[in-house]
Each structure stands twice: as structure tokens, then as C-alpha cells.
Design an enzyme around this catalytic site. Structure first.
Site, PDB file in Angstrom:
ATOM      1  N   HIS A 133     -92.184 -33.143 -36.633  1.00 49.07           N
ATOM      2  CA  HIS A 133     -91.371 -32.052 -36.084  1.00 49.07           C
ATOM      3  C   HIS A 133     -90.837 -31.179 -37.225  1.00 49.07           C
ATOM      4  CE1 HIS A 133     -91.494 -33.471 -32.037  1.00 49.07           C
ATOM      5  NE2 HIS A 133     -90.680 -34.487 -32.194  1.00 49.07           N
ATOM      6  N   ARG A 288     -92.124 -36.448 -17.586  1.00 47.26           N
ATOM      7  CA  ARG A 288     -91.146 -36.106 -16.544  1.00 47.26           C
ATOM      8  C   ARG A 288     -91.868 -35.342 -15.439  1.00 47.26           C
ATOM      9  NH1 ARG A 288     -87.403 -32.177 -15.120  1.00 47.26           N
ATOM     10  NH2 ARG A 288     -88.377 -30.767 -16.619  1.00 47.26           N
ATOM     11  N   GLY A 290     -94.033 -32.332 -16.443  1.00 48.33           N
ATOM     12  CA  GLY A 290     -95.261 -31.846 -17.065  1.00 48.33           C
ATOM     13  C   GLY A 290     -95.749 -30.516 -16.523  1.00 48.33           C
TER      14      GLY A 290
END
Ligand code: A3P
Length: 322
Positions: A133, A288, A290
Site C-alpha cells: 500500500h 463484502r 464487491g
């Protein structure tokens, strides 16, 4: 809940001098060289910068958190290993059927360099696949100096906020209660989000992709959702492994997309019941809805207006839009 992480004295000394804000799950965020790093990952950030030695054949997936990292890790793994592991539905031995994609494509800050031991990556067979990230500016020097390919995935910040709200509430200790959407929203707008400010993160990679298109590939979650076949083919070209006419005829593109679909991955046992080895996060927390556009069900008109204003101001003149 998240496992605690033991910080070295060096990390503790550093963070004691940095601007600090409370994080959404636990611990804090520390502002280091312009970006906000969670306490639990800052050690991994520093260690990866110091120790990671890129190879020209490496592939690094860089993302803003909650942009679909889990999905693109699966796609990249299936894509570059497709000769070895056939992605067709008959292949019941595909590693993605029994492993979460985070285990197959390890991340710098939350896996490889998360704990104090420095991993030996020399035995990994090329092409090595990693993820991070980290903002472009913070990538290990060797990544920037090598021919290592960087695939950058981002997402509409409105959907990131909604996804982050659900995700962080799910991971927070029950005794701490939940964060309201308003809190998460304001925090994100101030730039204080994990590995944020979001706009600086995307701008860095956007510029990188314009300056060095042969080494930085820039893609949005929404584009991938809308035209997955097109972008998967572009990705294969970028990585130097385009689909052959035989593969096209065999439907390999569709097989990869089906294997990596939200529907398929989220219903696998490993993703319903497993946990990440280093951090203890349940795999199911990464699946969750998507979908693109869930923000329409959650954000108020005022929130949309405020966020649009910030995005426009921050990305003005860049050619990048959300
Ligand atoms: P939502 O919360 O909007 O559903 P990350 O992997 O970077 O943490 O991002 C998580 C987001 O990607 C979640 O978004 C999750 O549902 C979505 N996602 C996970 N797997 C996906 C898949 N195979 N296809 C599309 N979206 C996926």
C-alpha cells in the site's frame, strides 16, 4: 480482532517524533514523509524500504486500501501462473481454490516485513508477485531503479470510504463500539486515512504511469468491473505475457475472470473460514459486496458535494478523474 505487533525500539523512537492521529481500528496513524501510516504497518514499511531487493522480473501490485486488492491479487496470480495452474473450471487443484489471494501474493507491510525477521526472498521463483500500500514516493529504491513492473489499482474514493467504514467497524474490538460513517468520512476528507491522503497516493502513481508507462500500469476498480476482459488483456500485454490465439480460443480470459469473481472467491471455504497468518484478519472481511457505486446507498448529498469538491481541487490539471 487484530493481533498486537511488537515494535522495535527504532520504530518507537521514530514514531514518537511524528504527528499522530487515532486510527479507525486500533492504534494510531503516523504522518511520515507526507503520508499516514498505521502503527502496526510502519515497521514493515521501513523494513521493506531498507531490505527489499527488486528483480527486473518482479511484479508489484500497489493499491490504496479497500480498492479491490484481494481481487487484483487473485487476477495477477491466475494470470502469470496460468501455464502452470490452468484456470479452467475443471482444474480443482488451482491454488486460488484453497488459498486466499493475500497468502499467494504477500504484501510488504502486512506480511513479508510485518514481523521483525527479515525474509529471504531469493528462493522465490520468477516472476515474483508482491503487493504494497506504499505510496510511489516511499517504494524501496530498488523497485524504482529496476525494470520491476508496478500495477497500481485505485477506486472511486466514495466507495473506498463506504468500504473502509464497514471494514474498520468489523475489525474493531467490540468494546470500542463502532465508528459512524460521518466520522470515517471526515477523517478521510482530511487526508487522514491509512496510507493517505488518498489524492496524493493516486496522483503519485498516476504521474508515474504517465512518465514510465512501460513500468507503471494504472487501473481503476470501476474500469476493471466494467470491462474486465479488455483490461485483463491489457494487463497481460503490459506484463509481457499476452494471451495467444490458442488461449483466446480456449476461453482462458473468461476462465481467469470467473475463477477470480466475487461470487466464486467469496463462497470458497478458505475465504469463509480462514484467517491471514500474520495479522489474524479473517479472510471473509475482504469480501463484502464487491460492487461499484454502493456509495449511492450510504453517502448524503452534502457528503458527495464535499468530497467532489476536494477531489476536483486536488486532482485539478492532472487529467485524472473519479
Ligand atoms: P466493498 O466493501 O465495496 O464490497 P481490498 O481487497 O483492497 O481490501 O478491497 C476490498 C473491497 O474489494 C471490498 O469492497 C470487497 O468486497 C471487494 N472485493 C473483494 N474481492 C472482490 C472480487 N473478487 N471482485 C470484486 N470486488 C471484490
Amino acid at each position: 480482532y487484530l493481533q498486537e505487533i511488537e515494535l522495535s525500539q527504532e520504530t518507537r523512537d521514530l514514531i514518537s517524533k511524528l504527528p499522530t492521529e487515532k486510527a479507525l481500528i486500533s492504534g494510531n496513524l503516523h504522518q511520515y514523509k507526507g503520508f499516514w501510516f498505521p502503527t502496526r504497518y510502519i515497521q514493515g514499511v521501513l523494513a521493506s524500504q531498507k531490505h527489499f531487493q527488486a528483480q527486473d522480473t518482479d511484479i508489484l501490485l500497489a493499491t490504496t486500501p479497500k480498492s479491490g486488492t484481494t481481487w487484483l491479487k487473485a487476477i495477477l496470480f491466475a494470470l502469470v501462473n496460468r501455464v502452470h495452474y490452468h484456470p479452467d473450471p475443471q482444474n480443482q487443484d488451482h491454488p486460488l481454490l484453497t488459498n486466499n489471494s493475500h497468502a499467494l501474493v504477500p504484501s510488504f507491510e502486512s506480511n513479508l516485513y510485518f514481523k521483525k525477521q527479515i525474509p529471504d526472498l531469493t528462493s522465490y521463483a520468477p516472476p515474483r508477485l508482491f503487493s504494497a500500500h506504499l505510496p510511489l514516493e516511499s517504494l524501496p529504491q530498488s523497485v524504482k531503479e529496476s525494470a520491476c513492473k508496478v500495477v497500481y489499482l485505485c477506486r472511486n474514493p466514495k466507495d473506498i470510504i463506504v468500504s473502509l467504514w464497514h471494514y474498520t467497524n468489523r475489525l474493531r474490538h467490540r468494546s470500542m463500539g463502532t465508528n459512524s460513517l460521518e466520522e470515517v468520512f471526515q477523517y478521510f476528507c482530511r487526508g487522514v486515512s491509512p496510507f493517505g491522503p488518498f489524492w496524493d497516493h493516486v496522483s503519485g502513481y498516476w504521474k508515474g504511469s504517465l512518465e514510465r508507462p512501460e513500468t507503471v500500469f494504472f487501473i481503476k476498480y470501476e474500469e476493471m468491473k466494467e470491462q474486465p476482459g479488455l483490461h485483463l488483456r491489457r494487463l497481460a500485454e503490459f506484463l509481457g505475457c499476452p494471451f495467444s490465439p490458442e488461449e483466446e480460443a480456449q476461453g482462458v480470459v473468461d476462465n481467469i475472470l470467473r475463477l477470480c469473481s466475487f461470487e466464486n472467491l467469496s463462497n470458497l471455504d478458505v475465504n469463509k473460514t480462514g484467517k491471514l497468518s500474520k495479522t489474524g484478519v479473517e479472510h471473509s472481511a475482504f469480501f463484502r459486496r464487491g460492487e461499484a457505486g454502493d456509495w449511492r446507498n450510504c453517502l448524503t448529498a452534502e457528503m458527495v458535494e464535499q468530497l467532489d469538491r476536494i477531489t476536483e481541487e486536488k486532482l485539478q490539471g492532472s487529467g485524472l478523474k473519479f
